[in-house]
Design a protein around this motif. Structure first.
Motif, short mmCIF file in Angstrom:
data_model
loop_
_atom_site.label_atom_id
_atom_site.label_comp_id
_atom_site.label_asym_id
_atom_site.label_seq_id
_atom_site.Cartn_x
_atom_site.Cartn_y
_atom_site.Cartn_z
N ARG A 1 -3.49 -7.62 6.56
CA ARG A 1 -2.26 -8.05 5.88
C ARG A 1 -2.47 -8.15 4.37
O ARG A 1 -1.64 -7.71 3.59
CB ARG A 1 -1.77 -9.38 6.43
CG ARG A 1 -1.07 -9.29 7.75
CD ARG A 1 -0.51 -10.66 8.18
NE ARG A 1 -0.11 -10.62 9.56
CZ ARG A 1 -0.92 -10.80 10.60
NH1 ARG A 1 -2.18 -11.07 10.42
NH2 ARG A 1 -0.46 -10.72 11.84
N ALA A 2 -3.57 -8.76 3.99
CA ALA A 2 -3.87 -8.91 2.56
C ALA A 2 -4.05 -7.55 1.89
O ALA A 2 -3.51 -7.32 0.80
CB ALA A 2 -5.12 -9.77 2.37
N VAL B 1 0.64 -2.02 -1.10
CA VAL B 1 2.09 -1.82 -1.23
C VAL B 1 2.55 -2.27 -2.61
O VAL B 1 3.34 -1.57 -3.26
CB VAL B 1 2.85 -2.53 -0.10
CG1 VAL B 1 4.34 -2.59 -0.39
CG2 VAL B 1 2.61 -1.83 1.23
N VAL B 2 2.09 -3.41 -3.06
CA VAL B 2 2.49 -3.90 -4.39
C VAL B 2 2.06 -2.90 -5.47
O VAL B 2 2.83 -2.58 -6.38
CB VAL B 2 1.91 -5.30 -4.66
CG1 VAL B 2 2.00 -5.68 -6.13
CG2 VAL B 2 2.62 -6.34 -3.81
N ALA C 1 4.08 0.70 4.12
CA ALA C 1 3.18 -0.33 4.67
C ALA C 1 2.32 0.25 5.79
O ALA C 1 1.11 -0.02 5.86
CB ALA C 1 3.97 -1.54 5.16
N ALA C 2 2.91 1.03 6.67
CA ALA C 2 2.15 1.65 7.77
C ALA C 2 1.09 2.59 7.22
O ALA C 2 -0.07 2.59 7.67
CB ALA C 2 3.09 2.38 8.72
N HIS C 3 1.47 3.38 6.23
CA HIS C 3 0.51 4.29 5.59
C HIS C 3 -0.59 3.48 4.90
O HIS C 3 -1.77 3.83 4.98
CB HIS C 3 1.24 5.19 4.60
CG HIS C 3 0.32 6.03 3.78
ND1 HIS C 3 0.68 6.53 2.57
CD2 HIS C 3 -0.96 6.43 3.97
CE1 HIS C 3 -0.33 7.21 2.05
NE2 HIS C 3 -1.34 7.15 2.89
N ALA D 1 1.64 10.42 -2.65
CA ALA D 1 2.62 11.15 -3.46
C ALA D 1 3.87 11.50 -2.65
O ALA D 1 4.97 11.59 -3.20
CB ALA D 1 1.99 12.41 -4.04
N MET D 2 3.71 11.65 -1.35
CA MET D 2 4.88 11.93 -0.50
C MET D 2 5.89 10.79 -0.56
O MET D 2 7.10 11.03 -0.53
CB MET D 2 4.45 12.17 0.95
CG MET D 2 3.61 13.39 1.17
SD MET D 2 4.47 14.88 0.62
CE MET D 2 3.13 15.73 -0.16
N HIS D 3 5.43 9.56 -0.70
CA HIS D 3 6.35 8.43 -0.83
C HIS D 3 7.15 8.55 -2.13
O HIS D 3 8.34 8.23 -2.17
CB HIS D 3 5.59 7.10 -0.80
CG HIS D 3 4.93 6.84 0.52
ND1 HIS D 3 5.64 6.40 1.62
CD2 HIS D 3 3.65 6.97 0.91
CE1 HIS D 3 4.80 6.28 2.64
NE2 HIS D 3 3.59 6.62 2.24
N PHE D 4 6.51 9.05 -3.19
CA PHE D 4 7.22 9.27 -4.45
C PHE D 4 8.26 10.36 -4.28
O PHE D 4 9.39 10.22 -4.75
CB PHE D 4 6.23 9.68 -5.54
CG PHE D 4 5.58 8.52 -6.22
CD1 PHE D 4 6.02 8.10 -7.46
CD2 PHE D 4 4.55 7.84 -5.62
CE1 PHE D 4 5.44 7.01 -8.09
CE2 PHE D 4 3.94 6.77 -6.23
CZ PHE D 4 4.39 6.35 -7.47
#
Length: 105
Positions: A6-7, A13-14, A36-38, A95-98
């Motif tokens: 979690r940490a 993610v941040v 988050a999953a990635h 980069a896919m998230h971007f």
């Protein structure tokens, strides 16, 4: 998922979401969940010192160099704390998230 997971996920993610926001993008709740999953899978690979199959970023010229540099800067400190390196294969996945945030507001 452990407290350590979690940490780590929160930290990753941040870092990535901050970079997205600086770039003018935002994530929906569903896309944040995918990030988050990635991030969980990424953190587990880093802690286990596993590496994805090799990919040449030059094969993906559509990924802006600023995105690549930003991701490396954002995630290298996490990897260093786990005595690991941030590889191009991970850059491509983040980069896919971007790209999703850029093309599908």
């Amino acid at each position: 998922m452990t407290d350590a997971d979690r940490a780590d996920v929160s930290q990753i993610v941040v870092a990535v979401e901050s970079l997205l926001i600086e770039s003018g993008y935002s994530l929906s709740d569903d896309r944040r969940l995918a990030l988050a999953a990635h991030s969980l899978a990424f953190s587990q690979r880093i802690r286990a010192h596993e590496k994805l199959p090799e990919i040449d970023l030059n094969d993906f010229p559509e990924i802006p160099e600023e995105t690549v540099a930003g991701l490396r800067n954002a995630l290298t400190p996490y990897c260093a704390r786990h005595d690991s390196e941030f590889h191009d294969e991970e850059v491509l996945l983040f980069a896919m998230h971007f790209e999703v945030a850029r093309i599908a507001p």
